[in-house]
Design an enzyme around this catalytic site. Sequence first.
Site, PDB file in Angstrom:
ATOM      1  N   GLU A   1      40.234  40.942  39.555  1.00 20.51           N
ATOM      2  CA  GLU A   1      39.853  40.079  38.077  1.00 20.51           C
ATOM      3  C   GLU A   1      40.703  40.678  37.061  1.00 20.51           C
ATOM      4  OE1 GLU A   1      37.695  37.887  38.135  1.00 20.51           O
ATOM      5  OE2 GLU A   1      37.212  38.292  40.221  1.00 20.51           O
TER       6      GLU A   1
ATOM      7  N   HIS B   1      43.805  38.314  37.603  1.00 17.14           N
ATOM      8  CA  HIS B   1      43.774  36.833  36.953  1.00 17.14           C
ATOM      9  C   HIS B   1      44.125  36.912  35.561  1.00 17.14           C
ATOM     10  CE1 HIS B   1      42.394  34.413  40.372  1.00 17.14           C
ATOM     11  NE2 HIS B   1      41.119  35.480  40.537  1.00 17.14           N
TER      12      HIS B   1
HETATM   13 ZN   LIG Z   1      39.653  35.246  42.104  1.00 22.16          ZN
END
Ligand SMILES: [Zn+2]
Length: 275
Positions: A137, A140
Amino acid sequence: MNLKKSIAILGLLLVFISCATNPFTGKKTMAFVSNDQLFPSAFAQYNQVLSENKVVTGTKDAEMITRVGQRIAVAAERWLNANGHQGYLKDYKWEYKLIQSEQVNAWCMPGGKIAFYTGILPIAANETGVAAIMGHEVAHALANHGQRRMSAAYLQQGIALAGNVALTNDPQKQSIFNQSYGVVSSVGGMLPFSRYHETQADEIGLRLMALAGYNPSEASELWKRMKAKSGGQAPPEFLSTHPSNDTRIANLKKWAPAAKQEAAKFGVTEFRPIN
Ligand SMILES: [Zn+2]
């Protein structure tokens, strides 16, 4: 062509002019708004999400989320400093919260605002599993994937990209923001990015978790559990815009040794026990 659309396209052109190379991906990132503009909006939106949900505090699980988050943040910082990008995260205001919810979800907003939902913890299964999700995460966010998704949505809906990005009191912008950053979960799990961005986040995430002292060989195990949870509901890869669980598991296995080598450059040669 209407005025709104013209403005949107002009905004997009400006984006291409103002793109910078992202240190994590080595690719040009189109930053349609600067962090100065985006971060305050993201921080306000994060507080709003927290105010609308039950935040778990003072439990072992909540402490674990904070601990893992801090280690991943330090790993990102160390990696950037070693690669000549000092100060890259200077505007980040890292925060790690656990939300009481059955949703299988976790996300990181721009500027390091992270949420885990209690519904994902049984799949994480242990602290190393949490680190695998956290690494993914955060990757990202570091690779600005959400910004790209948001700019595409703005363009599609004819909203001007440049100028006022304030989200407050604008339900349409808030909704686009939440979808862009995965605050909204899909049926049975995290809202995936495009296949390319998912693969990129997997690769960067592996390095971050290894550098944070968590065994990257466990990431493929996590995605096996994720696959079992989805109960074979996922569409075949050729019909889907994101990687199939099988491709992802195979990639994570293949890349784990490189992540370990990268961590070794920073003196991390042993990993925390899986528990
Ligand atoms: Zn993802």
